[in-house]
Scaffold this motif. Structure first.
Motif, PDB file in Angstrom:
ATOM      1  N   ALA A 262       0.841  -1.199   0.000  1.00 39.70           N
ATOM      2  CA  ALA A 262       0.000   0.000   0.000  1.00 39.70           C
ATOM      3  C   ALA A 262       0.877   1.250   0.000  1.00 39.70           C
ATOM      4  N   LEU A 263       0.617   2.121  -0.948  1.00 41.35           N
ATOM      5  CA  LEU A 263       1.347   3.381  -1.035  1.00 41.35           C
ATOM      6  C   LEU A 263       0.360   4.513  -0.766  1.00 41.35           C
ATOM      7  N   LEU A 264       0.687   5.362   0.191  1.00 44.68           N
ATOM      8  CA  LEU A 264      -0.097   6.551   0.459  1.00 44.68           C
ATOM      9  C   LEU A 264       0.607   7.704  -0.231  1.00 44.68           C
ATOM     10  N   LYS A 265      -0.117   8.447  -1.087  1.00 44.51           N
ATOM     11  CA  LYS A 265       0.506   9.511  -1.873  1.00 44.51           C
ATOM     12  C   LYS A 265      -0.179  10.841  -1.617  1.00 44.51           C
TER      13      LYS A 265
ATOM     14  N   ARG B  95       5.098  15.598 -12.487  1.00 45.95           N
ATOM     15  CA  ARG B  95       4.371  15.517 -11.221  1.00 45.95           C
ATOM     16  C   ARG B  95       5.290  14.968 -10.139  1.00 45.95           C
ATOM     17  N   CYS B  96       5.217  15.583  -8.957  1.00 45.85           N
ATOM     18  CA  CYS B  96       5.958  15.108  -7.786  1.00 45.85           C
ATOM     19  C   CYS B  96       4.966  14.802  -6.680  1.00 45.85           C
ATOM     20  N   SER B  97       5.199  13.698  -5.978  1.00 45.76           N
ATOM     21  CA  SER B  97       4.329  13.287  -4.878  1.00 45.76           C
ATOM     22  C   SER B  97       5.168  12.855  -3.692  1.00 45.76           C
ATOM     23  N   LEU B  98       4.649  13.114  -2.504  1.00 48.40           N
ATOM     24  CA  LEU B  98       5.232  12.576  -1.282  1.00 48.40           C
ATOM     25  C   LEU B  98       4.594  11.214  -1.092  1.00 48.40           C
ATOM     26  N   VAL B  99       5.406  10.182  -0.900  1.00 52.49           N
ATOM     27  CA  VAL B  99       4.904   8.807  -0.849  1.00 52.49           C
ATOM     28  C   VAL B  99       5.330   8.145   0.454  1.00 52.49           C
ATOM     29  N   PHE B 100       4.375   7.462   1.102  1.00 48.17           N
ATOM     30  CA  PHE B 100       4.680   6.633   2.263  1.00 48.17           C
ATOM     31  C   PHE B 100       4.334   5.203   1.910  1.00 48.17           C
ATOM     32  N   ASP B 101       5.333   4.331   1.943  1.00 48.68           N
ATOM     33  CA  ASP B 101       5.151   2.907   1.677  1.00 48.68           C
ATOM     34  C   ASP B 101       4.840   2.238   3.010  1.00 48.68           C
TER      35      ASP B 101
ATOM     36  N   SER C 225       8.741   3.427   4.586  1.00 47.76           N
ATOM     37  CA  SER C 225       9.652   4.430   4.038  1.00 47.76           C
ATOM     38  C   SER C 225       8.862   5.602   3.466  1.00 47.76           C
ATOM     39  N   LEU C 226       9.457   6.782   3.590  1.00 49.44           N
ATOM     40  CA  LEU C 226       8.861   8.025   3.127  1.00 49.44           C
ATOM     41  C   LEU C 226       9.825   8.648   2.128  1.00 49.44           C
ATOM     42  N   TYR C 227       9.323   8.977   0.940  1.00 50.86           N
ATOM     43  CA  TYR C 227      10.193   9.499  -0.111  1.00 50.86           C
ATOM     44  C   TYR C 227       9.388  10.342  -1.086  1.00 50.86           C
ATOM     45  N   VAL C 228      10.090  10.999  -2.005  1.00 56.21           N
ATOM     46  CA  VAL C 228       9.454  11.783  -3.059  1.00 56.21           C
ATOM     47  C   VAL C 228       9.550  10.994  -4.359  1.00 56.21           C
ATOM     48  N   GLU C 229       8.441  10.940  -5.093  1.00 57.29           N
ATOM     49  CA  GLU C 229       8.402  10.266  -6.382  1.00 57.29           C
ATOM     50  C   GLU C 229       8.133  11.316  -7.455  1.00 57.29           C
TER      51      GLU C 229
ATOM     52  N   THR D  21      12.500   7.912  -7.844  1.00 52.49           N
ATOM     53  CA  THR D  21      12.266   8.180  -6.429  1.00 52.49           C
ATOM     54  C   THR D  21      13.527   8.779  -5.830  1.00 52.49           C
ATOM     55  N   MET D  22      13.318   9.608  -4.811  1.00 51.09           N
ATOM     56  CA  MET D  22      14.477  10.209  -4.149  1.00 51.09           C
ATOM     57  C   MET D  22      14.162  10.488  -2.692  1.00 51.09           C
ATOM     58  N   ASP D  23      15.210  10.522  -1.912  1.00 48.49           N
ATOM     59  CA  ASP D  23      15.118  10.855  -0.506  1.00 48.49           C
ATOM     60  C   ASP D  23      14.579  12.281  -0.372  1.00 48.49           C
ATOM     61  N   ILE D  24      13.824  12.550   0.678  1.00 48.97           N
ATOM     62  CA  ILE D  24      13.252  13.881   0.884  1.00 48.97           C
ATOM     63  C   ILE D  24      14.335  14.951   0.933  1.00 48.97           C
ATOM     64  N   ALA D  25      15.420  14.685   1.646  1.00 52.05           N
ATOM     65  CA  ALA D  25      16.505  15.669   1.746  1.00 52.05           C
ATOM     66  C   ALA D  25      17.125  15.941   0.377  1.00 52.05           C
ATOM     67  N   ASP D  26      17.303  14.905  -0.438  1.00 50.19           N
ATOM     68  CA  ASP D  26      17.843  15.091  -1.789  1.00 50.19           C
ATOM     69  C   ASP D  26      16.911  15.953  -2.630  1.00 50.19           C
ATOM     70  N   TYR D  27      15.614  15.711  -2.517  1.00 51.70           N
ATOM     71  CA  TYR D  27      14.641  16.502  -3.262  1.00 51.70           C
ATOM     72  C   TYR D  27      14.706  17.975  -2.859  1.00 51.70           C
TER      73      TYR D  27
END
Length: 97
Positions: free
Chosen positions: A2-5, A22-28, A33-37, A57-63
């Motif tokens: 389940a991915l929450l976007k 499009r960019c989304s914040l994703v929680f798997d 894990s929490l990341y930006v897609e 996908t990328m780490d939030i800090a990288d984004y």
């Protein structure tokens, strides 16, 4: 899985050549894990036009540290500030009791 976007940013250009970014914040929920897609689609509307679709996908800090401050960056900062402001208010009231 389940991915929450939560959408952070979307930009669409067109009509002969359509480009969507499009960019989304994703929680798997499975891996916790929490990341930006980031999804990029490029469609040529002509007959037999080609479609290119990329997802990264990328780490939030990288984004947040990549060049420029887009609407997606500003939305993510707003979400983070609201999350931590709410938490700090709750912690303060808890410590006062």
């Amino acid at each position: 899985m389940a991915l929450l976007k939560r959408e952070l940013y979307r930009q669409v250009k067109g009509p002969e050549i359509t480009h969507e970014d499009r960019c989304s914040l994703v929680f798997d929920t499975d891996t916790k894990s929490l990341y930006v897609e980031r999804e990029v689609a490029h469609l040529e509307a002509s007959i037999g036009g080609k479609v290119e679709y990329q997802t990264a996908t990328m780490d939030i800090a990288d984004y947040l540290t990549q060049g420029g401050q887009t609407a997606g960056h500003r939305e993510l900062w707003r979400l983070l500030r609201s999350l931590f402001n709410e938490s700090s208010d709750s912690a303060e009231s808890f410590l006062e009791t």
